[in-house]
Motif scaffolding. Structure first.
Motif, short mmCIF file in Angstrom:
data_model
loop_
_atom_site.label_atom_id
_atom_site.label_comp_id
_atom_site.label_asym_id
_atom_site.label_seq_id
_atom_site.Cartn_x
_atom_site.Cartn_y
_atom_site.Cartn_z
N VAL A 446 -61.50 39.86 4.85
CA VAL A 446 -62.13 38.96 3.87
C VAL A 446 -63.41 38.43 4.50
O VAL A 446 -63.35 37.56 5.38
N PRO A 447 -64.58 38.91 4.11
CA PRO A 447 -65.83 38.46 4.74
C PRO A 447 -66.32 37.13 4.19
O PRO A 447 -67.34 37.04 3.50
N THR A 448 -65.58 36.06 4.45
CA THR A 448 -65.96 34.74 3.97
C THR A 448 -66.28 33.83 5.14
O THR A 448 -65.68 33.91 6.21
N GLN A 449 -67.23 32.92 4.90
CA GLN A 449 -67.59 31.94 5.93
C GLN A 449 -66.62 30.76 5.94
O GLN A 449 -66.61 29.98 6.89
N SER A 450 -65.80 30.65 4.89
CA SER A 450 -64.87 29.51 4.77
C SER A 450 -63.57 29.83 5.48
O SER A 450 -62.56 30.17 4.86
N VAL A 451 -63.60 29.78 6.79
CA VAL A 451 -62.42 30.04 7.60
C VAL A 451 -62.53 29.22 8.88
O VAL A 451 -63.62 29.01 9.42
N ARG A 452 -61.39 28.73 9.35
CA ARG A 452 -61.37 27.94 10.60
C ARG A 452 -60.03 28.12 11.30
O ARG A 452 -58.98 28.28 10.66
N ILE A 453 -60.08 28.12 12.61
CA ILE A 453 -58.87 28.21 13.43
C ILE A 453 -58.25 26.82 13.54
O ILE A 453 -58.94 25.83 13.77
N ASN A 454 -56.93 26.75 13.35
CA ASN A 454 -56.23 25.47 13.50
C ASN A 454 -55.96 25.23 14.98
O ASN A 454 -55.12 25.90 15.60
N GLU A 455 -56.70 24.30 15.56
CA GLU A 455 -56.63 24.08 16.99
C GLU A 455 -55.33 23.43 17.44
O GLU A 455 -55.03 23.41 18.63
N ASP A 456 -54.53 22.90 16.51
CA ASP A 456 -53.29 22.24 16.90
C ASP A 456 -52.30 23.22 17.53
O ASP A 456 -51.45 22.82 18.34
N SER A 457 -52.39 24.49 17.13
CA SER A 457 -51.46 25.51 17.65
C SER A 457 -52.21 26.68 18.26
O SER A 457 -51.82 27.83 18.10
N ASN A 458 -53.30 26.37 18.96
CA ASN A 458 -54.15 27.42 19.53
C ASN A 458 -53.96 27.48 21.04
O ASN A 458 -54.88 27.21 21.82
N GLU A 459 -52.75 27.83 21.46
CA GLU A 459 -52.43 27.83 22.89
C GLU A 459 -53.04 29.00 23.64
O GLU A 459 -53.14 28.96 24.87
N PHE A 460 -53.46 30.06 22.94
CA PHE A 460 -54.02 31.23 23.61
C PHE A 460 -55.55 31.32 23.47
O PHE A 460 -56.13 32.34 23.78
N GLY A 461 -56.18 30.26 23.01
CA GLY A 461 -57.64 30.22 22.95
C GLY A 461 -58.23 31.19 21.94
O GLY A 461 -59.22 31.86 22.23
N ALA A 462 -57.64 31.27 20.74
CA ALA A 462 -58.16 32.16 19.69
C ALA A 462 -59.48 31.61 19.16
O ALA A 462 -59.66 30.40 19.01
N SER A 463 -60.39 32.53 18.87
CA SER A 463 -61.70 32.13 18.33
C SER A 463 -62.21 33.22 17.40
O SER A 463 -61.81 34.39 17.51
N ILE A 464 -63.08 32.83 16.49
CA ILE A 464 -63.70 33.78 15.57
C ILE A 464 -64.96 34.32 16.24
O ILE A 464 -65.90 33.58 16.52
N VAL A 465 -64.97 35.62 16.53
CA VAL A 465 -66.10 36.22 17.24
C VAL A 465 -67.12 36.84 16.31
O VAL A 465 -68.25 37.07 16.70
N ASP A 466 -66.73 37.11 15.06
CA ASP A 466 -67.70 37.70 14.13
C ASP A 466 -67.13 37.64 12.71
O ASP A 466 -65.91 37.64 12.51
N ILE A 467 -68.03 37.58 11.74
CA ILE A 467 -67.71 37.72 10.32
C ILE A 467 -68.65 38.78 9.78
O ILE A 467 -69.86 38.55 9.68
N ASN A 468 -68.11 39.93 9.47
CA ASN A 468 -68.91 41.10 9.12
C ASN A 468 -68.54 41.58 7.73
O ASN A 468 -67.36 41.65 7.38
N ASP A 469 -69.56 41.92 6.93
CA ASP A 469 -69.29 42.40 5.57
C ASP A 469 -68.51 43.70 5.56
O ASP A 469 -67.82 44.02 4.59
N ALA A 478 -58.23 34.61 23.94
CA ALA A 478 -58.83 34.56 25.26
C ALA A 478 -57.83 34.88 26.36
O ALA A 478 -58.23 35.26 27.47
N SER A 479 -56.54 34.74 26.09
CA SER A 479 -55.51 34.92 27.12
C SER A 479 -54.73 36.19 26.87
O SER A 479 -54.58 36.64 25.74
N ALA A 480 -54.21 36.77 27.97
CA ALA A 480 -53.33 37.93 27.88
C ALA A 480 -51.89 37.47 27.74
O ALA A 480 -51.56 36.31 28.01
N LEU A 481 -51.02 38.38 27.32
CA LEU A 481 -49.61 38.07 27.13
C LEU A 481 -48.78 38.88 28.12
O LEU A 481 -49.04 40.07 28.31
N GLU A 482 -47.79 38.25 28.70
CA GLU A 482 -46.89 38.92 29.63
C GLU A 482 -45.67 39.44 28.90
O GLU A 482 -45.44 39.13 27.72
N ALA A 483 -44.88 40.23 29.58
CA ALA A 483 -43.69 40.83 28.99
C ALA A 483 -42.74 39.75 28.50
O ALA A 483 -42.43 38.79 29.21
#
Length: 549
Positions: A446-469, A478-483
Motif C-alpha cells: 500500500v503506497p500511502t504516506q499515512s503509516v506509522r510504527i507503534n513504538e510501544d511494542s517496537n523491541e526490535f527497532g523496526a523502521s520504515i525505510v522507504d515508501i515506493n509506488d 534493526a535487530s537479528a533474531l536467535e533460534a
C-alpha cells in the motif's frame, strides 16, 4: 533382427513400463517378463542375454533395474546389443535418478524415445545423437505462438499495473480533497459538446430557454465565454479543439482553491514519484554474508525459500531450492574432488537432487562425492562460479520443516474505518537448531504516506525505510533474531479495506546454515585422494516469495 518389446523392470521382477512393437497382449508381455526373471535368477554367471524355447532376452542391469529387449531367437545378437546400448543411453539421458517415481513421471518421454529407435519391430538406422535431436526438435510455429502469447500476457500485466496505480492515485487524491484534472472538462462538457453543430446548438438553446433561471444564466455565460475564446484562438491560427481544451484547463486552474490544492498534491508526492522502481528487495534489506574472497577454492551453498502463510499462521505451501557452486582461481587446485558430509541423505525421496551433466552422478549417489566424469579433465579455474549440484523439496501443508520463520497477523479496524492497526508476529523455528535470522523486513503493498510504527511494542527497532509506488511500504528490523526467539511489529496504516494490505512479503537471510544439510567435509586431489586441498565455504539461506496472504 526383430524386437518384439522393450521393457524396464525392477531387479525383483516388477514390470514398470513396456513398449510392444509387435502384436502382443499385455498378459503375454507380463508372462514373458516373469519368465525372464526366472531365467536370470537361475544363472550364476554374468550374461547379457538369456533364451527360452520361444524368445531371446537381451538385457542390461542399471542400479536396481533391468532394461530388456525381447527378440526372436533368430535375431542377430550383435545388432541386438548395439540396439540395447542406444536404449540405455536414451533412458539415462531422460531420467537423472533411477527410481520408480521418476520412471513413471518420464514414461511418455521414455516411450517416445523407444518409438524413435524401433519401428514395426525393426531398428531404425539411427545413432543416439540423432535420436536425441529428433526428441528435442521444436516447431517454429509453436515457438512464434508462445512468444505472441507471452507478449500478450506481459502487456496485460503491465496494463493492469498501470490501471491499479491510476485507481490508487485517484483514490488518494479524493482523500486529500484534490479535484481530478479532467473534472473541469467533464463538468463543462454539458454545455460545450458539439456546440459547433448548428442543430445541436439549437437544441441546447431550446432546452435552456425553458429551464430555471440559474441554469439559463450558467448556459448563457458559458456560451459567451466559449465564443470569445474561439474567436481569439481563431485569430491566432490555432485549432478550435485546442482552444477549447486550453480553456477548460484554464477554467480548472482558476477554480476556487484548485491551484493551491494541485501544488500541495505535487509537493506531497514528488518524492515517491521521482523514485526509480526497485525490483531487487535485497537493496532494501541487504544480505547476511558479504562477498567472500576466493583464496583458491571457494564453495557456495545457496538456498532459497518460498512459503505462503494464512493470516492465522497456518502454512499453505512451502518450497526449498538450492544450488552448490564451486569457484576455482588456481590451476593447481582445479584437479579436485569434493567430499560432502556423511550426514547428507542423498537417497531422501523428498529431495530432488540433480547433478551437472559433466559430474559423475553415480559417484555422488554412492559416495557423496562431486567429481568430473572425465578424470583427465579438471574444473575451470577462471574464478567464475559453476553450479555442480541442484536440489528441490516441496513441503506439505502445515509442514514447518522448510519454514525457518513462522508468521501470523492480527488486523483490527479503527473507529474512523479508514485505518487499521496491524500486528505482525514472528518466531524463529526452534526445531532447526542454532539458526539466526538476519535482515528481517516486510513489504506492505500500500503506497500511502499515512503509516506509522507503534513504538510501544517496537523491541526490535523496526523502521520504515522507504515508501515506493512500485513495491509499497518497506519496514526493516534493526535487530537479528536467535533460534527460538519470537517478537512482533505493530503499525497503523490507512487503507480502504483489510484485503488491500495483503499479500505482505517477508524477507530475511540466514548465514552459515543449510536446510537440506548440504555441507563439505573435505576437498582432495582427484588423482590422489590422500592429498587435501584448502578451501573456503559460504552457506546462505534467503527468501524469494515468503508471503502472508
Amino acid at each position: 533382427m526383430v524386437v518384439l518389446a522393450a521393457s524396464i523392470t525392477t531387479s525383483s521382477g516388477k514390470p514398470l513400463l513396456s513398449r510392444q512393437f509387435k502384436d502382443l497382449t499385455k498378459d503375454r508381455v507380463i508372462e514373458l517378463l516373469s519368465n525372464f526373471q526366472n531365467l536370470v535368477s537361475s544363472i550364476s554367471s554374468d550374461h547379457t542375454f538369456v533364451e527360452d524355447e520361444h524368445v531371446r532376452y537381451v538385457y542390461k542391469p542399471i542400479d536396481e533395474f533391468y532394461i530388456i529387449l525381447v527378440t526372436n531367437r533368430q535375431s542377430n545378437i550383435i545388432q541386438d546389443l548395439a540396439t540395447l546400448n542406444i536404449f540405455s543411453q536414451t533412458v539415462n539421458a531422460t531420467i537423472s535418478n533411477f527410481d520408480e517415481y521418476e520412471i513413471y513421471e518420464n514414461a511418455f518421454e521414455i516411450l517416445s524415445s523407444f518409438d524413435e529407435i524401433i519401428c514395426m519391430g525393426y531398428k531404425e538406422n539411427l545413432s543416439y545423437t540423432q535420436v536425441a535431436n529428433f526428441l528435442a526438435m521444436e516447431s517454429h510455429e509453436e515457438k512464434i505462438q508462445e512468444i505472441i502469447s507471452r507478449n500478450k500476457e506481459n502487456e496485460a500485466t503491465e496494463q493492469r499495473k498501470r490501471r491499479a496505480k491510476e485507481i490508487a492515485r485517484r483514490e488518494q487524491d479524493r482523500k486529500n480533497g484534490i479535484v481530478p484534472q479532467d473534472y473541469g472538462m467533464d463538468h463543462q462538457s454539458r454545455f460545450a459538446a458539439n456546440t459547433n453543430d448548428p442543430s445541436v446548438r439549437k437544441a441546447f438553446d431550446s432546452y435552456y430557454s425553458h429551464a430555471s433561471a440559474e441554469a439559463s444564466q450558467a448556459y448563457s455565460g458559458q456560451n459567451a465565454h466559449d465564443d470569445t475564446l474561439n474567436n481569439y484562438y481563431a485569430s491566432k491560427g490555432q485549432p478550435q479543439a485546442q482552444s477549447q481544451q486550453q480553456s477548460h484547463s484554464q477554467g480548472l486552474n482558476v477554480s476556487s482553491g484548485g491551484a493551491s490544492m494541485q501544488k500541495s498534491h505535487s509537493k506531497n508526492f514528488a518524492s515517491s514519484a521521482n523514485r526509480a522502481p526497485v525490483a531487487d528487495k535485497s537493496s532494501y534489506f541487504g544480505t547476511a554474508v558479504p562477498e567472500a574472497t576466493n583464496n583458491g577454492i571457494l564453495l557456495s551453498v545457496n538456498e532459497t525459500i518460498n512459503a505462503v502463510f494464512n493470516r492465522d499462521g497456518s502454512i499453505e505451501s512451502s518450497e526449498l531450492k538450492g544450488v552448490f557452486e564451486i569457484r576455482v582461481n588456481d590451476a593447481a587446485l582445479a584437479d579436485a574432488t569434493i567430499k560432502l558430509v556423511d550426514s547428507l541423505k542423498v537417497d531422501d525421496r523428498s529431495y530432488q537432487f540433480k547433478t551437472h551433466p559433466n559430474i559423475d552422478k553415480s559417484l555422488f549417489l554412492k559416495e557423496k562425492r562431486i567429481a568430473l566424469k572425465d578424470k583427465a579433465k579438471s574444473f575451470p579455474h577462471n574464478d567464475q562460479s559453476l553450479g555442480v549440484l541442484r536440489w528441490r523439496k516441496v513441503g506439505a501443508a502445515n509442514d514447518s520443516q522448510l519454514v525457518p520463520l513462522e508468521m501470523s497477523t492480527w488486523v483490527s479496524a479503527n473507529s474512523d474505518s479508514s485505518s487499521f492497526d496491524v500486528t505482525l508476529e514472528f518466531e524463529v523455528n526452534q526445531d532447526m537448531g542454532d539458526m539466526n535470522v538476519e535482515n528481517l523486513g516486510f513489504i506492505v503493498p500500500v503506497p500511502t504516506q499515512s503509516v506509522r510504527i507503534n513504538e510501544d511494542s517496537n523491541e526490535f527497532g523496526a523502521s520504515i525505510v522507504d515508501i515506493n509506488d512500485e513495491v509499497g511500504i518497506v519496514i526493516k528490523l534493526a535487530s537479528a533474531l536467535e533460534a527460538g526467539q519470537q517478537g512482533s511489529v505493530s503499525f497503523t496504516i490507512e487503507a480502504d479495506m483489510e484485503d488491500a494490505l495483503f499479500p505482505i512479503n517477508t524477507h530475511f537471510t540466514v548465514s552459515n546454515s543449510s536446510l537440506s544439510g548440504v555441507n563439505v567435509d573435505s576437498v582432495v586431489k582427484t588423482s590422489d585422494n590422500a592429498e587435501a586441498y584448502p578451501f573456503d565455504i559460504v552457506r546462505t539461506i534467503a527468501t524469494d516469495e515468503y508471503n502472508i496472504v
